[in-house]
Design a protein around this motif. Structure first.
Motif, short mmCIF file in Angstrom:
data_model
loop_
_atom_site.label_atom_id
_atom_site.label_comp_id
_atom_site.label_asym_id
_atom_site.label_seq_id
_atom_site.Cartn_x
_atom_site.Cartn_y
_atom_site.Cartn_z
N GLY A 196 32.54 42.27 57.83
CA GLY A 196 33.38 42.02 56.67
C GLY A 196 34.68 42.81 56.64
N GLN B 6 27.86 35.70 56.65
CA GLN B 6 28.45 36.24 55.45
C GLN B 6 28.41 35.28 54.26
OE1 GLN B 6 32.35 37.74 56.36
NE2 GLN B 6 31.64 38.91 58.09
N ASN C 227 27.07 36.63 50.95
CA ASN C 227 28.03 37.57 50.38
C ASN C 227 29.18 36.83 49.69
OD1 ASN C 227 28.16 40.32 50.12
ND2 ASN C 227 29.34 40.64 51.99
N TYR C 228 29.70 35.80 50.34
CA TYR C 228 30.80 35.03 49.77
C TYR C 228 30.37 34.33 48.49
CZ TYR C 228 33.08 35.66 54.30
OH TYR C 228 33.64 36.18 55.44
N LYS D 148 28.04 35.24 46.41
CA LYS D 148 27.89 36.27 45.38
C LYS D 148 29.26 36.65 44.80
CE LYS D 148 25.98 39.50 42.92
NZ LYS D 148 25.69 39.14 41.55
N GLN D 149 30.24 36.80 45.66
CA GLN D 149 31.59 37.14 45.20
C GLN D 149 32.15 36.04 44.31
OE1 GLN D 149 34.06 38.11 48.57
NE2 GLN D 149 32.70 39.74 49.23
N ILE D 150 31.93 34.80 44.68
CA ILE D 150 32.40 33.68 43.86
C ILE D 150 31.70 33.67 42.51
CG2 ILE D 150 32.39 31.16 43.66
CD1 ILE D 150 32.79 31.09 46.71
N GLU D 151 30.41 33.92 42.52
CA GLU D 151 29.65 33.95 41.28
C GLU D 151 30.18 35.04 40.35
OE1 GLU D 151 27.17 32.60 38.49
OE2 GLU D 151 27.37 31.67 40.46
N ASP D 152 30.48 36.20 40.91
CA ASP D 152 31.02 37.30 40.11
C ASP D 152 32.35 36.92 39.47
OD1 ASP D 152 28.82 38.82 40.81
OD2 ASP D 152 29.90 40.03 42.30
N VAL D 153 33.18 36.18 40.18
CA VAL D 153 34.48 35.78 39.66
C VAL D 153 34.31 34.74 38.57
CG1 VAL D 153 36.64 34.60 40.25
CG2 VAL D 153 35.71 36.32 41.79
#
Length: 62
Positions: A16, A44, A47-48, A50-55
């Motif tokens: 990453g 990854q 991970n990606y 999860k990042q989208i969900e957080d946004v």
């Protein structure tokens, strides 16, 4: 020696580390780095997502 370089750059990308940083360390431009190694980046997706969900998270009003 070139095989060690490929292994190292691929490992960094898969951990990453941003391509711009890897390119700098490798002495390449980002387009050259990605043209060579983009197909090697894997593992990854979770991970990606999860990042989208957080946004996308919008807190409920209190």
């Amino acid at each position: 020696m070139y095989d060690c370089r490929n292994t190292c750059l691929t490992a960094w990308l898969n951990k990453g580390i941003p391509p711009a940083q890897v390119a700098e360390w490798a002495g390449n431009s980002v387009p050259v780095l990605l043209a060579t190694y983009a197909r090697c980046i894997n593992g990854q997706l979770a991970n990606y997502l999860k990042q989208i969900e957080d946004v996308r998270y919008v807190p409920e009003e209190v």
